[in-house]
Design a protein around this motif. Sequence first.
Motif, mmCIF file in Angstrom:
data_model
loop_
_atom_site.group_PDB
_atom_site.id
_atom_site.type_symbol
_atom_site.label_atom_id
_atom_site.label_comp_id
_atom_site.label_asym_id
_atom_site.label_seq_id
_atom_site.Cartn_x
_atom_site.Cartn_y
_atom_site.Cartn_z
ATOM 1 N N TYR A 145 0.826 -1.208 0.000
ATOM 2 C CA TYR A 145 0.000 0.000 0.000
ATOM 3 C C TYR A 145 0.862 1.260 0.000
ATOM 4 O O TYR A 145 0.492 2.258 -0.602
ATOM 5 C CB TYR A 145 -0.980 0.017 1.172
ATOM 6 C CG TYR A 145 -2.107 -0.971 0.997
ATOM 7 C CD1 TYR A 145 -3.002 -0.852 -0.056
ATOM 8 C CD2 TYR A 145 -2.269 -2.036 1.875
ATOM 9 C CE1 TYR A 145 -4.037 -1.756 -0.228
ATOM 10 C CE2 TYR A 145 -3.300 -2.947 1.704
ATOM 11 C CZ TYR A 145 -4.175 -2.799 0.659
ATOM 12 O OH TYR A 145 -5.196 -3.700 0.496
ATOM 13 N N LEU A 194 -9.541 3.255 -5.699
ATOM 14 C CA LEU A 194 -10.180 3.933 -4.565
ATOM 15 C C LEU A 194 -9.684 5.363 -4.427
ATOM 16 O O LEU A 194 -10.485 6.295 -4.363
ATOM 17 C CB LEU A 194 -9.918 3.159 -3.270
ATOM 18 C CG LEU A 194 -10.476 3.792 -2.007
ATOM 19 C CD1 LEU A 194 -11.993 3.697 -2.017
ATOM 20 C CD2 LEU A 194 -9.906 3.108 -0.788
ATOM 21 N N VAL A 195 -8.376 5.564 -4.394
ATOM 22 C CA VAL A 195 -7.872 6.918 -4.200
ATOM 23 C C VAL A 195 -8.099 7.774 -5.437
ATOM 24 O O VAL A 195 -8.313 8.982 -5.339
ATOM 25 C CB VAL A 195 -6.372 6.938 -3.777
ATOM 26 C CG1 VAL A 195 -6.190 6.299 -2.429
ATOM 27 C CG2 VAL A 195 -5.482 6.316 -4.822
ATOM 28 N N GLN A 211 -6.933 -2.093 -6.656
ATOM 29 C CA GLN A 211 -8.080 -1.661 -5.858
ATOM 30 C C GLN A 211 -7.772 -0.358 -5.127
ATOM 31 O O GLN A 211 -8.596 0.550 -5.070
ATOM 32 C CB GLN A 211 -8.477 -2.742 -4.855
ATOM 33 C CG GLN A 211 -9.143 -3.936 -5.492
ATOM 34 C CD GLN A 211 -9.385 -5.061 -4.496
ATOM 35 O OE1 GLN A 211 -8.871 -5.055 -3.376
ATOM 36 N NE2 GLN A 211 -10.155 -6.049 -4.912
ATOM 37 N N TYR A 212 -6.565 -0.272 -4.570
ATOM 38 C CA TYR A 212 -6.173 0.939 -3.858
ATOM 39 C C TYR A 212 -6.129 2.132 -4.805
ATOM 40 O O TYR A 212 -6.655 3.209 -4.495
ATOM 41 C CB TYR A 212 -4.814 0.741 -3.176
ATOM 42 C CG TYR A 212 -4.339 1.980 -2.480
ATOM 43 C CD1 TYR A 212 -4.822 2.322 -1.226
ATOM 44 C CD2 TYR A 212 -3.419 2.835 -3.078
ATOM 45 C CE1 TYR A 212 -4.418 3.469 -0.585
ATOM 46 C CE2 TYR A 212 -3.009 3.987 -2.446
ATOM 47 C CZ TYR A 212 -3.499 4.298 -1.200
ATOM 48 O OH TYR A 212 -3.098 5.442 -0.574
ATOM 49 N N PHE A 245 -4.611 -5.951 -5.046
ATOM 50 C CA PHE A 245 -4.696 -4.986 -3.946
ATOM 51 C C PHE A 245 -4.230 -3.609 -4.394
ATOM 52 O O PHE A 245 -4.842 -2.588 -4.052
ATOM 53 C CB PHE A 245 -3.881 -5.442 -2.737
ATOM 54 C CG PHE A 245 -4.457 -6.622 -2.023
ATOM 55 C CD1 PHE A 245 -5.816 -6.723 -1.764
ATOM 56 C CD2 PHE A 245 -3.638 -7.649 -1.588
ATOM 57 C CE1 PHE A 245 -6.359 -7.816 -1.095
ATOM 58 C CE2 PHE A 245 -4.162 -8.741 -0.913
ATOM 59 C CZ PHE A 245 -5.517 -8.816 -0.670
ATOM 60 N N ILE A 246 -3.149 -3.558 -5.159
ATOM 61 C CA ILE A 246 -2.640 -2.285 -5.658
ATOM 62 C C ILE A 246 -3.665 -1.621 -6.564
ATOM 63 O O ILE A 246 -3.949 -0.427 -6.444
ATOM 64 C CB ILE A 246 -1.294 -2.480 -6.381
ATOM 65 C CG1 ILE A 246 -0.201 -2.814 -5.363
ATOM 66 C CG2 ILE A 246 -0.921 -1.240 -7.192
ATOM 67 C CD1 ILE A 246 1.109 -3.252 -5.981
ATOM 68 N N ALA A 257 2.021 1.615 -3.590
ATOM 69 C CA ALA A 257 0.923 2.099 -4.427
ATOM 70 C C ALA A 257 0.652 3.573 -4.154
ATOM 71 O O ALA A 257 0.431 4.354 -5.085
ATOM 72 C CB ALA A 257 -0.337 1.269 -4.182
ATOM 73 N N ASP A 258 0.675 3.972 -2.897
ATOM 74 C CA ASP A 258 0.424 5.368 -2.552
ATOM 75 C C ASP A 258 1.520 6.265 -3.104
ATOM 76 O O ASP A 258 1.234 7.339 -3.635
ATOM 77 C CB ASP A 258 0.317 5.523 -1.035
ATOM 78 C CG ASP A 258 -0.109 6.920 -0.650
ATOM 79 O OD1 ASP A 258 -1.215 7.328 -1.054
ATOM 80 O OD2 ASP A 258 0.666 7.603 0.041
#
Length: 83
Positions: free
Chosen positions: A19, A72-73, A68-69, A65-66, A22-23
């Motif tokens: 995460y 989302l953002v 999806q993140y 997961f990446i 990804a961020d």
Amino acid sequence: MYKANGLDLSAKRLPPHLYSVADEAFRAMLRGIEGRIINGSTVTANQSVLVSGESGAGKTMSTRFIMQYLALVGSAGEGAAQE
């Protein structure tokens, strides 16, 4: 940077968390496009994340997961811009 129960975990050289990777990719992409207008159009920036590992290491799930993140953002930013 990261603190849990009073311990500074950044000093332990932990492997990067997916995460946080990804961020950082998302933020780098935003920094690349902020305020850049050429010939009247906004410049876009591409960003890549390479997920590697041995067979069975969880590359597919990590990529999910990446993605999806990032979805989302990314959608949260669009909602704020529309309001």
